[in-house]
Design a protein around this motif. Structure first.
Motif, PDB file in Angstrom:
ATOM      1  N   ALA A  60     -24.683  88.438  17.212  1.00  0.00           N
ATOM      2  CA  ALA A  60     -23.590  88.015  17.146  1.00  0.00           C
ATOM      3  C   ALA A  60     -23.088  87.059  18.385  1.00  0.00           C
ATOM      4  CB  ALA A  60     -22.535  89.478  17.537  1.00  0.00           C
ATOM      5  N   ILE A  61     -23.923  87.258  19.372  1.00  0.00           N
ATOM      6  CA  ILE A  61     -23.962  86.044  20.478  1.00  0.00           C
ATOM      7  C   ILE A  61     -24.304  84.908  19.915  1.00  0.00           C
ATOM      8  CG2 ILE A  61     -24.982  85.355  22.611  1.00  0.00           C
ATOM      9  CD1 ILE A  61     -24.940  88.347  23.559  1.00  0.00           C
ATOM     10  N   ALA A  62     -25.299  84.717  19.098  1.00  0.00           N
ATOM     11  CA  ALA A  62     -25.884  83.467  18.645  1.00  0.00           C
ATOM     12  C   ALA A  62     -24.731  82.942  17.520  1.00  0.00           C
ATOM     13  CB  ALA A  62     -27.219  83.543  17.808  1.00  0.00           C
ATOM     14  N   ALA A  63     -24.164  83.491  16.780  1.00  0.00           N
ATOM     15  CA  ALA A  63     -23.266  83.395  15.769  1.00  0.00           C
ATOM     16  C   ALA A  63     -21.986  82.764  16.349  1.00  0.00           C
ATOM     17  CB  ALA A  63     -22.681  84.542  14.920  1.00  0.00           C
ATOM     18  N   LEU A  64     -21.517  83.657  17.235  1.00  0.00           N
ATOM     19  CA  LEU A  64     -20.139  82.993  18.200  1.00  0.00           C
ATOM     20  C   LEU A  64     -20.612  81.691  18.891  1.00  0.00           C
ATOM     21  CD1 LEU A  64     -18.350  86.011  19.449  1.00  0.00           C
ATOM     22  CD2 LEU A  64     -17.609  84.589  17.916  1.00  0.00           C
ATOM     23  N   SER A  65     -21.725  81.842  19.592  1.00  0.00           N
ATOM     24  CA  SER A  65     -22.210  80.509  20.449  1.00  0.00           C
ATOM     25  C   SER A  65     -22.072  79.237  19.559  1.00  0.00           C
ATOM     26  CB  SER A  65     -23.510  80.758  21.077  1.00  0.00           C
ATOM     27  OG  SER A  65     -23.524  81.748  21.784  1.00  0.00           O
ATOM     28  N   VAL A  66     -22.400  79.169  18.316  1.00  0.00           N
ATOM     29  CA  VAL A  66     -22.207  78.196  17.420  1.00  0.00           C
ATOM     30  C   VAL A  66     -20.873  77.978  17.027  1.00  0.00           C
ATOM     31  CG1 VAL A  66     -22.981  77.330  15.022  1.00  0.00           C
ATOM     32  CG2 VAL A  66     -24.665  78.436  16.600  1.00  0.00           C
ATOM     33  N   LEU A  67     -20.448  78.714  16.698  1.00  0.00           N
ATOM     34  CA  LEU A  67     -18.925  78.623  16.358  1.00  0.00           C
ATOM     35  C   LEU A  67     -17.976  77.994  17.602  1.00  0.00           C
ATOM     36  CD1 LEU A  67     -18.091  81.923  14.362  1.00  0.00           C
ATOM     37  CD2 LEU A  67     -18.284  79.366  13.368  1.00  0.00           C
ATOM     38  N   VAL A  68     -18.027  78.688  18.526  1.00  0.00           N
ATOM     39  CA  VAL A  68     -17.365  78.181  19.945  1.00  0.00           C
ATOM     40  C   VAL A  68     -17.716  76.965  20.403  1.00  0.00           C
ATOM     41  CG1 VAL A  68     -16.744  78.479  22.248  1.00  0.00           C
ATOM     42  CG2 VAL A  68     -17.044  80.643  20.483  1.00  0.00           C
ATOM     43  N   PHE A  69     -19.093  76.440  20.153  1.00  0.00           N
ATOM     44  CA  PHE A  69     -19.644  75.094  20.720  1.00  0.00           C
ATOM     45  C   PHE A  69     -19.102  74.162  19.672  1.00  0.00           C
ATOM     46  CE2 PHE A  69     -22.567  71.585  20.486  1.00  0.00           C
ATOM     47  CZ  PHE A  69     -22.878  71.433  21.841  1.00  0.00           C
ATOM     48  N   THR A  70     -19.049  74.483  18.278  1.00  0.00           N
ATOM     49  CA  THR A  70     -18.411  73.552  17.420  1.00  0.00           C
ATOM     50  C   THR A  70     -17.035  73.549  17.717  1.00  0.00           C
ATOM     51  OG1 THR A  70     -20.003  74.233  15.730  1.00  0.00           O
ATOM     52  CG2 THR A  70     -18.070  73.033  14.931  1.00  0.00           C
ATOM     53  N   PHE A  71     -16.148  74.375  17.777  1.00  0.00           N
ATOM     54  CA  PHE A  71     -14.677  74.368  18.297  1.00  0.00           C
ATOM     55  C   PHE A  71     -14.306  73.495  19.479  1.00  0.00           C
ATOM     56  CE2 PHE A  71     -14.098  78.803  15.857  1.00  0.00           C
ATOM     57  CZ  PHE A  71     -14.364  78.434  14.815  1.00  0.00           C
ATOM     58  N   ILE A  72     -15.212  73.413  20.434  1.00  0.00           N
ATOM     59  CA  ILE A  72     -14.873  73.074  21.868  1.00  0.00           C
ATOM     60  C   ILE A  72     -15.295  71.533  21.499  1.00  0.00           C
ATOM     61  CG2 ILE A  72     -15.021  73.061  24.248  1.00  0.00           C
ATOM     62  CD1 ILE A  72     -13.439  75.288  22.851  1.00  0.00           C
TER      63      ILE A  72
ATOM     64  N   LEU B 173     -23.670  64.381  16.238  1.00  0.00           N
ATOM     65  CA  LEU B 173     -25.022  64.810  16.117  1.00  0.00           C
ATOM     66  C   LEU B 173     -25.340  66.027  16.870  1.00  0.00           C
ATOM     67  CD1 LEU B 173     -27.125  61.581  16.381  1.00  0.00           C
ATOM     68  CD2 LEU B 173     -26.652  62.872  14.256  1.00  0.00           C
ATOM     69  N   PRO B 174     -24.500  66.520  18.027  1.00  0.00           N
ATOM     70  CA  PRO B 174     -25.114  67.395  18.938  1.00  0.00           C
ATOM     71  C   PRO B 174     -24.547  68.981  18.195  1.00  0.00           C
ATOM     72  CG  PRO B 174     -24.233  65.917  20.356  1.00  0.00           C
ATOM     73  CD  PRO B 174     -23.831  65.333  18.953  1.00  0.00           C
ATOM     74  N   PRO B 175     -23.440  69.041  17.597  1.00  0.00           N
ATOM     75  CA  PRO B 175     -23.142  70.295  17.004  1.00  0.00           C
ATOM     76  C   PRO B 175     -23.839  70.522  15.572  1.00  0.00           C
ATOM     77  CG  PRO B 175     -21.401  68.632  16.664  1.00  0.00           C
ATOM     78  CD  PRO B 175     -22.075  68.195  17.676  1.00  0.00           C
ATOM     79  N   VAL B 176     -24.427  69.395  14.930  1.00  0.00           N
ATOM     80  CA  VAL B 176     -25.195  69.458  13.834  1.00  0.00           C
ATOM     81  C   VAL B 176     -26.345  70.065  14.166  1.00  0.00           C
ATOM     82  CG1 VAL B 176     -26.356  68.368  11.955  1.00  0.00           C
ATOM     83  CG2 VAL B 176     -24.153  67.884  12.519  1.00  0.00           C
ATOM     84  N   ALA B 177     -27.101  69.418  15.358  1.00  0.00           N
ATOM     85  CA  ALA B 177     -28.241  69.895  16.015  1.00  0.00           C
ATOM     86  C   ALA B 177     -28.332  71.504  16.334  1.00  0.00           C
ATOM     87  CB  ALA B 177     -28.745  69.131  16.955  1.00  0.00           C
ATOM     88  N   MET B 178     -27.171  71.718  16.927  1.00  0.00           N
ATOM     89  CA  MET B 178     -27.003  73.126  17.632  1.00  0.00           C
ATOM     90  C   MET B 178     -27.082  74.066  16.488  1.00  0.00           C
ATOM     91  SD  MET B 178     -26.062  75.037  20.113  1.00  0.00           S
ATOM     92  CE  MET B 178     -25.369  76.673  20.548  1.00  0.00           C
ATOM     93  N   PHE B 179     -26.483  73.839  15.168  1.00  0.00           N
ATOM     94  CA  PHE B 179     -26.371  74.728  14.025  1.00  0.00           C
ATOM     95  C   PHE B 179     -27.679  74.799  13.539  1.00  0.00           C
ATOM     96  CE2 PHE B 179     -26.206  75.284   9.438  1.00  0.00           C
ATOM     97  CZ  PHE B 179     -25.568  76.233   9.353  1.00  0.00           C
ATOM     98  N   PHE B 180     -28.623  73.744  13.271  1.00  0.00           N
ATOM     99  CA  PHE B 180     -29.774  73.771  12.841  1.00  0.00           C
ATOM    100  C   PHE B 180     -30.698  74.653  13.684  1.00  0.00           C
ATOM    101  CE2 PHE B 180     -28.457  70.419  10.034  1.00  0.00           C
ATOM    102  CZ  PHE B 180     -28.935  70.871   8.665  1.00  0.00           C
TER     103      PHE B 180
END
Length: 281
Positions: free
Chosen positions: A200-212, A258-265
């Motif tokens: 859950a922490i990993a999933a939320l980290s990706v979502l919040v990172f992308t949102f912000i 590029l950073p959020p895309v790299a974060m997701f992958f």
């Protein structure tokens, strides 16, 4: 009741599906492809109105070089300095509030949880004036700290909803066994519950990172100038008073994406596990 899988449909339906899927994918990617094409065009194509014709020359290397020799690296650094503390602060607070609301039974539990949920339904645009005035009164206007604190406050509601529901799916006998052994509550949270919350922490980290990272509204409301603005607002610095440098804005947009895309992958496996854990028994 449920749609029939495409593998069990008629051959005509399968052919139509296979032929329409690439078209739908192309339509979905068309804006991104247009931005990528614009980033390789020379400035002369935009002044002459040659938006969709064959480029008069390919200036991709020159455009991206201009982007990185401008203020773009500073804007990128600001985005990292804003996004990373926001993700850490939001995840830390939501883990603790989710643990309290999901494990403990006390008077007002549902009311507090409802307040977290209700905050997600407030249109954030109506908060523009009071939030801006508050940051001015607290001397936080046009600072990275002000933007970080606001994002943490605004994202904690959604993250608490996610974490609370996730924690309630955990096996409660583990917590009861730890209590019987005399383990302190904070140790239960740190050593028992927190390791189980990694998906859950990993999933939320990706979502919040992308949102912000992709936030533009509050970036232009609460900050100004290259010292504090993130990359989403800094891209507009390529515009002058009388014209817009679309080729540089397009190149800057590709760099900013590029950073959020790299974060997701990088977090893809944990992200999918966090979203699907608990979906089935």
């Amino acid at each position: 009741m449920f749609p029939t899988p495409i593998q069990k449909r008629s051959p005509a339906a399968q052919i139509a599906y296979q032929s329409m899927l690439p078209l739908a994918l192309l339509l979905w990617l068309l804006p991104l492809l247009a931005v990528m094409a614009f980033s390789a065009r020379p400035d002369a194509d935009f002044t002459t109105g040659n938006y969709w014709g064959w480029p008069s020359s390919f200036e991709g290397v020159a455009n991206y070089t201009l982007v990185f020799t401008s203020e773009m690296p500073r804007y990128l650094l600001n985005s990292f300095l804003i996004t990373i503390p926001t993700v850490i602060g939001t995840i830390a607070l939501s883990c603790m509030t989710g643990f309290a609301l999901g494990i403990y039974r006390f008077r007002g539990n549902i009311l507090i949880f409802f307040m977290f949920i209700a905050g997600n339904f407030v249109p954030f645009q109506i908060l523009m004036v009071p939030v801006r005035d508050l940051t001015i009164d607290l001397n936080l206007y046009d600072t990275r700290a002000g933007l970080i604190l606001f994002h943490i406050a605004f994202q904690t509601g959604f993250c608490t909803l996610f974490m609370r529901n996730f924690i309630r799916q955990l096996p409660f006998p583990l917590i009861e066994a730890a209590r019987v052994e005399g383990v302190a509550e904070w140790r239960i949270f740190v050593y028992v519950v927190l390791p189980l919350m990694k998906p859950a922490i990993a999933a939320l980290s990706v979502l919040v990172f992308t949102f912000i990272w992709n936030d533009y509204f509050w970036a232009i409301v609460l900050t100004q100038g290259p010292d504090t603005q993130p990359v989403t607002a800094g891209i507009t610095s390529f515009n002058s008073q009388f014209r817009a440098a679309y080729h540089l804005m397009s190149a800057g947009s590709i760099v900013a994406a590029l950073p959020p895309v790299a974060m997701f992958f990088l977090m893809q496996r944990h992200f999918i596990a966090g979203l699907t854990l608990g979906a089935v028994k």
